[in-house]
Scaffold this motif. Structure first.
Motif, short mmCIF file in Angstrom:
data_model
loop_
_atom_site.label_atom_id
_atom_site.label_comp_id
_atom_site.label_asym_id
_atom_site.label_seq_id
_atom_site.Cartn_x
_atom_site.Cartn_y
_atom_site.Cartn_z
N UNK A 1 0.34 8.40 4.01
CA UNK A 1 0.68 8.13 5.40
C UNK A 1 1.70 7.00 5.38
N UNK A 2 2.56 6.77 6.33
CA UNK A 2 2.70 7.64 7.50
C UNK A 2 3.44 8.94 7.15
N UNK A 3 3.39 9.87 8.09
CA UNK A 3 4.12 11.12 7.92
C UNK A 3 5.62 10.84 7.99
N UNK A 4 6.42 11.78 7.51
CA UNK A 4 7.89 11.61 7.59
C UNK A 4 8.33 11.67 9.06
N UNK A 5 9.47 11.04 9.34
CA UNK A 5 9.98 11.02 10.72
C UNK A 5 10.62 12.34 11.12
#
Ligand code: HEC
Length: 200
Positions: free
Chosen positions: A157-161
């Motif tokens: 995490x975090x996910x990709x933008x």
């Protein structure tokens, strides 16, 4: 009493008409269906807000745990699948996935295997997010106009933008070969199957 029911029905009717017209997007003289997710100038999909898409229509949760797949499942997690509400309304009406349909698949790890209710598979943590989008505008050359995206960040995490469309062979080909209906695995989504059963 009767009058208020009639007024209520008219209001619901008007609301659905405005939903449909909201979904239309005029471009190059051709009516294109507006998509549920935003894109950047390169055509990549922007990561949607979880608090937003988790209010979409939930259609099912397949799970293929490692321990039922020789310890190495290709997709060893729960898959919570959501459909954008405008496309769901259209599916309910017609039994078809409209141009612009967006399905999100939220990946959730397999957590505990025991609870007070018994042994089983219980959801762990959010680990990824993928999308299937049908778009004649953005995926004119893809079979069925479907393309597939992932914001998953290799288990971190975090996910990709942003997420860009995978090549056809990576995702579309398997969906083409094995999904029950228009590249979508409706055979595993009881909520969509129930609609089809009603239509027959
Ligand atoms: C070997 C076959 C196979 C491949 C390759 C594959 N999928 Fe799928 N996909 C499935 C199955 C089966 C389901 C439904 C059950 C599940 O989620 O486990 C599914 C469901 C989905 C869904 C939910 C909507 C739907 O169409 O049912 C999304 C989104 C998705 N896959 C994205 C992807 C992406 C992104 C890729 C490429 C990186 C990909 N898939 C590659 C088999 C495949």
């Amino acid at each position: 009493m009767k009058n208020s029911i009639i007024i209520g029905l008219v209001a619901v009717g008007m609301a659905s008409i405005s939903l449909v017209s909201f979904a239309q997007d005029k471009e190059g003289g051709k009516e294109m269906m507006k998509e549920a997710l935003k894109r950047n100038d390169a055509g990549e999909l922007l990561l949607p807000d979880a608090n937003d898409y988790r209010t979409w229509v939930y259609v099912g949760t397949p799970v293929t745990p490692n321990d039922m797949n020789n310890g190495k499942a290709a997709f060893p997690e729960f898959h919570n699948v959501y459909m954008d509400p405008v496309s769901f309304a259209h599916y309910k009406e017609t039994g078809e996935f409209r141009d612009g349909t967006t399905l999100l698949k939220e990946l959730v790890s397999v957590g505990s295997k025991a609870a007070v209710s018994g042994n089983g598979y219980f959801m762990g943590d959010f680990i990824g997010l993928e999308a299937a989008v049908k778009s004649s505008k953005h995926h004119a050359d893809e079979p069925g106009n479907w393309a597939y995206y992932s914001w998953t960040n290799e288990g971190k995490q975090p996910l990709k933008d942003t997420a860009k469309a995978f090549p056809t062979a990576a995702c579309n080909a398997c969906h083409d070969a094995s999904a029950a209906e228009d590249y979508v695995f409706t055979q595993y989504y009881p909520i969509l199957r129930a609609i089809m059963a009603e239509k027959k």
